[in-house]
Motif scaffolding. Structure first.
Motif, short mmCIF file in Angstrom:
data_model
loop_
_atom_site.label_atom_id
_atom_site.label_comp_id
_atom_site.label_asym_id
_atom_site.label_seq_id
_atom_site.Cartn_x
_atom_site.Cartn_y
_atom_site.Cartn_z
N LEU A 270 81.63 -26.06 -63.23
CA LEU A 270 81.85 -27.30 -62.50
C LEU A 270 80.59 -28.17 -62.57
O LEU A 270 80.66 -29.39 -62.79
CB LEU A 270 82.21 -26.99 -61.04
N VAL A 271 79.43 -27.54 -62.39
CA VAL A 271 78.13 -28.22 -62.50
C VAL A 271 77.39 -27.60 -63.67
O VAL A 271 77.15 -26.39 -63.70
CB VAL A 271 77.31 -28.08 -61.21
N TYR A 272 77.03 -28.43 -64.64
CA TYR A 272 76.36 -27.97 -65.86
C TYR A 272 74.86 -28.20 -65.70
O TYR A 272 74.41 -29.32 -65.46
CB TYR A 272 76.90 -28.75 -67.05
N SER A 273 74.08 -27.15 -65.85
CA SER A 273 72.64 -27.21 -65.62
C SER A 273 71.89 -27.65 -66.87
O SER A 273 72.09 -27.09 -67.95
CB SER A 273 72.12 -25.83 -65.18
N GLY A 274 71.01 -28.63 -66.69
CA GLY A 274 70.14 -29.07 -67.77
C GLY A 274 70.74 -30.20 -68.57
O GLY A 274 71.89 -30.14 -69.02
N PRO B 263 75.60 -34.66 -66.09
CA PRO B 263 76.89 -35.21 -65.67
C PRO B 263 77.91 -35.27 -66.81
O PRO B 263 79.11 -35.22 -66.57
CB PRO B 263 76.53 -36.61 -65.17
N GLN B 264 77.43 -35.36 -68.04
CA GLN B 264 78.34 -35.48 -69.17
C GLN B 264 79.07 -34.17 -69.45
O GLN B 264 80.26 -34.15 -69.76
CB GLN B 264 77.55 -35.91 -70.41
N GLU B 265 78.37 -33.04 -69.34
CA GLU B 265 78.96 -31.73 -69.63
C GLU B 265 79.64 -31.11 -68.41
O GLU B 265 80.40 -30.17 -68.55
CB GLU B 265 77.89 -30.78 -70.15
N SER B 266 79.34 -31.60 -67.22
CA SER B 266 79.94 -31.04 -66.00
C SER B 266 81.40 -31.43 -65.88
O SER B 266 81.85 -32.44 -66.44
CB SER B 266 79.18 -31.54 -64.76
N ALA B 267 82.16 -30.63 -65.12
CA ALA B 267 83.59 -30.88 -64.95
C ALA B 267 83.90 -31.83 -63.81
O ALA B 267 85.05 -32.20 -63.61
CB ALA B 267 84.32 -29.56 -64.72
N PHE B 268 82.87 -32.25 -63.06
CA PHE B 268 83.11 -33.20 -61.97
C PHE B 268 82.71 -34.60 -62.40
O PHE B 268 81.83 -34.79 -63.25
CB PHE B 268 82.32 -32.80 -60.72
N VAL C 230 85.18 -34.95 -56.97
CA VAL C 230 86.22 -35.58 -57.79
C VAL C 230 86.12 -35.00 -59.19
O VAL C 230 85.05 -35.07 -59.83
CB VAL C 230 86.07 -37.11 -57.82
N LEU C 231 87.20 -34.41 -59.66
CA LEU C 231 87.21 -33.77 -60.97
C LEU C 231 87.50 -34.79 -62.07
O LEU C 231 88.21 -35.78 -61.85
CB LEU C 231 88.29 -32.67 -61.02
N LYS C 232 86.97 -34.55 -63.24
CA LYS C 232 87.27 -35.39 -64.38
C LYS C 232 88.73 -35.19 -64.81
O LYS C 232 89.27 -34.08 -64.67
CB LYS C 232 86.33 -35.07 -65.54
N PRO C 233 89.36 -36.21 -65.34
CA PRO C 233 90.77 -36.08 -65.74
C PRO C 233 90.93 -35.37 -67.08
O PRO C 233 91.48 -35.91 -68.04
CB PRO C 233 91.23 -37.55 -65.82
N GLN D 116 83.35 -35.67 -73.43
CA GLN D 116 82.79 -36.68 -74.32
C GLN D 116 82.17 -36.07 -75.58
O GLN D 116 82.27 -36.63 -76.67
CB GLN D 116 81.74 -37.50 -73.56
N ASP D 117 81.54 -34.90 -75.43
CA ASP D 117 80.83 -34.28 -76.56
C ASP D 117 81.80 -33.38 -77.34
O ASP D 117 81.79 -32.16 -77.23
CB ASP D 117 79.64 -33.46 -76.07
N LYS D 118 82.61 -34.00 -78.16
CA LYS D 118 83.56 -33.23 -78.98
C LYS D 118 82.84 -32.63 -80.18
O LYS D 118 82.01 -33.29 -80.82
CB LYS D 118 84.70 -34.14 -79.42
#
Length: 611
Positions: A83-87, A96-101, A116-119, A270-272
């Protein structure tokens, strides 16, 4: 975290594979900066990563409390992100880009969190929703004691209620106020969303339902998923594990530790992935890895053993770049305070002080790690996070190497000291000037040190410790074992439970424990913590750790840090940096993320020739 056991040079804190090794006369230092790789991205390509002396053995992202293999996160994080991506790149912040929120908001004096979760969507096309969060919560609410990352008093037991006002919003009403930085960095970062619509079942042939909404159902589902999660032969074929929300899907997994990812074509983030495949390939030793690196053909990313630093030029000639990265974690020898033979000795603080005084950490950094290591002065890495290191740790810690202080402590507690022999207790008893409760007259000061095999630096480090301990008559018997054997045959031992079958180990050096963004001792040194393998317990320690959870005060953190350094729940050791070796045309790896290391290949790519 994932503060489960990791091989000291494992692919970075949560990632790669092996920690570096031993001494050398390399002359110049390898830089810790960001090597620049320029060029236009080349779509596709395969990256092969070397994994040395250890491998994952569990795929369900909520391993049981008995499974402390820290390499499991290497396998799962790309499939089910936290849910929260560190670093974020080289920064010690939430990514914030890699996190699920998409947003986190604290209110009500920091006792309510609105998430609030990402869609995003699951790989089968179903949406990721707040129901997936409540699925996790319900499973852990009734099974938290069988979750390796559970920390006493924290999620899920600190949740009064969970509200889901809509499909993408979760509201956590907590039992008390917390330091938001701590809770975000160290608690929410342990939660991976999982697909309720595909996993809420009690058997292979059973239908998906809402079983998690009852205690009995949650227990049955959790037991089913954990059982399936340990069947290594089906990691790549079980339909359960095909439903992911991360950038990768698992294509192949072998019991040897070889596994391969391919891109999740329905990844919503975003990072496909640009690469077409990522392979983790196992090596039994760093020598075997180095021989393959020298060929310049089959490894695209690995670690350089420190006893091979003088091979940097040859590796560069084979098309590699080499860079160093400090590790955000702590290395240690864990004393088993409830070993049936010498647990009574190890429960004596003065004995642990003796052992620490006799570890020549500066010499190990210099001779074994060629300077590429944190000094290991206490529970916080000095080289990695200066803002967290107390003045005491920066000054060298409470127990600098001193044979004379070790001998004085032993004599003052009733021991006959025999340098380069074996000390014996002469004054049994628990009074002043006596050896301590449970220690018998004539008992030798002798310990077996179990450590991870296959890494040259470990052999050298522990041989050095054996030698310096002997200077004051402490007999150390070395026992190297494969990392996977250690985590499979040794267990958490404490006052309540210490079965002989899994608690016969005395001293254990398996590698290191990785840290969260906020390197609190939560779960590590408090009573019953998931990283507290040796059974250390202190009411004062618990209070000081709690204070770091509730307050952002530096003084509260330093009070915890210094007390822990002095009490020696672990014997502190230098923690080697990772020296990464990667192909010169492989971009996106740097700047290094000290928390995910090589766990984010979705941002890597090869560059086009001539671009």
């Amino acid at each position: 975290m994932r503060r489960s056991r990791r091989l000291a040079s494992a692919v970075v804190i949560l990632a790669l594979a092996t920690v570096v090794a031993a001494c050398s006369g390399s002359g110049s230092k390898i830089g810790s900066g960001t090597p620049h790789v320029s060029g236009k991205p080349l779509k596709g390509g395969t990256v092969t990563i070397a994994e040395v002396a250890a491998s994952p053995n569990f795929i369900f992202p909520y391993p049981p409390s008995t499974n402390s293999d820290g390499y499991n996160v290497n396998l799962t994080q790309g499939l089910w992100p936290y849910l929260v991506y560190s670093g974020d790149g080289g920064k010690s912040i939430v990514n914030p880009q890699e996190s699920a929120f998409s947003s986190l908001k604290y209110s009500a004096n920091d006792s309510v969190i609105t998430i609030v979760l990402k869609p995003w969507k699951w790989s089968d096309g179903s949406p990721v929703t707040s129901r997936d969060f409540t699925f996790v919560y319900n499973l852990l609410k009734y099974n938290y004691q069988n979750w390796i990352s559970y920390t006493q008093g924290l999620f899920p037991v600190d949740v009064k209620k969970v509200l889901t006002p809509n499909a993408h919003t979760v509201v956590l009403d907590l039992t008390r106020s917390y330091n938001p930085t701590f809770y975000t960095d160290d608690v929410l970062s342990t939660i991976a969303l999982i697909p309720q619509h595909a996993w809420d079942k009690e058997s292979v042939s059973g239908k998906v339902g809402n079983y998690d909404e009852t205690k009995a159902g949650a227990k049955a589902v959790y037991a089913f998923l954990q059982k399936q999660g340990g069947i290594m032969s089906t990691f790549a074929t079980n339909p359960l594990w095909k439903v992911v929300d991360g950038p990768w899907t698992l294509q192949t997994f072998e019991s040897s530790g070889y596994y391969a990812y391919v891109p999740n074509k329905n990844y919503s983030g975003q990072d496909k992935p640009i690469l077409s495949k990522v392979i983790q390939t196992p090596f039994t030793s760093d020598t075997a890895e180095m021989n393959t690196l020298r060929s310049g053909t089959s490894i695209d990313l690995g670690t350089l053993p420190l006893n091979d630093v003088n091979q940097v030029g040859a590796l560069q000639a084979e098309g590699y770049t080499v860079a160093s990265l400090p590790v955000a974690g702590v290395a240690e020898i864990v004393p088993n305070l409830y070993n049936p033979v010498n647990g009574p000795m190890l429960r004596q603080l003065y004995i642990r002080q003796v052992l620490e005084y006799l570890i020549d950490r500066p010499q190990i950094v210099k001779k074994v790690y060629d300077g590429y290591a944190d000094p290991g002065n206490g529970p916080i890495p000095v080289d990695y996070g200066q803002q967290w290191a107390s003045p005491q740790e920066k000054a060298g810690g409470p127990y600098p190497y001193s044979v004379s202080k070790a001998e004085a402590l032993l004599r003052s507690h009733g021991w006959t000291v025999t340098p380069n022999g074996t000390d014996t207790c002469q004054k049994a008893g628990s009074g002043a000037g006596e050896c301590g409760a449970g220690i018998t007259k004539g008992e030798p000061l002798r310990f077996q040190l179990l450590y991870t095999s296959g890494i040259a630096s470990f052999d050298q480090q522990n041989a050095a410790i054996q030698s310096t301990e002997a200077q004051a008559g402490v007999k150390i018997v070395l026992k190297p074992e494969p990392f996977n054997t250690i985590v499979a045959t040794t267990a958490y031992c404490n006052a309540k439970t210490h079965p002989v079958a899994t608690c016969s180990w005395q001293l254990q050096d398996y590698g290191y424990n990785p840290y969260f963004l906020d390197p609190s001792g939560a779960g590590q040194f408090n009573t019953g913590g998931f990283g507290n393998y040796g059974g250390y317990s202190s009411a004062r320690e618990n209070q000081l750790i709690d204070a770091t959870e509730y307050s952002s005060s530096p003084s509260a953190f330093f009070a915890y840090e210094d007390y822990t350094a002095e009490q020696l729940p672990y014997l502190w050791l230098p923690n080697a940096s990772n020296l990464f070796v990667f192909k010169k045309n492989l971009a996106g790896i740097t700047p290094w993320n000290p928390f995910s290391g090589t766990l984010n290949p979705e941002v890597w790519y090869y560059t086009k020739p001539g671009s």
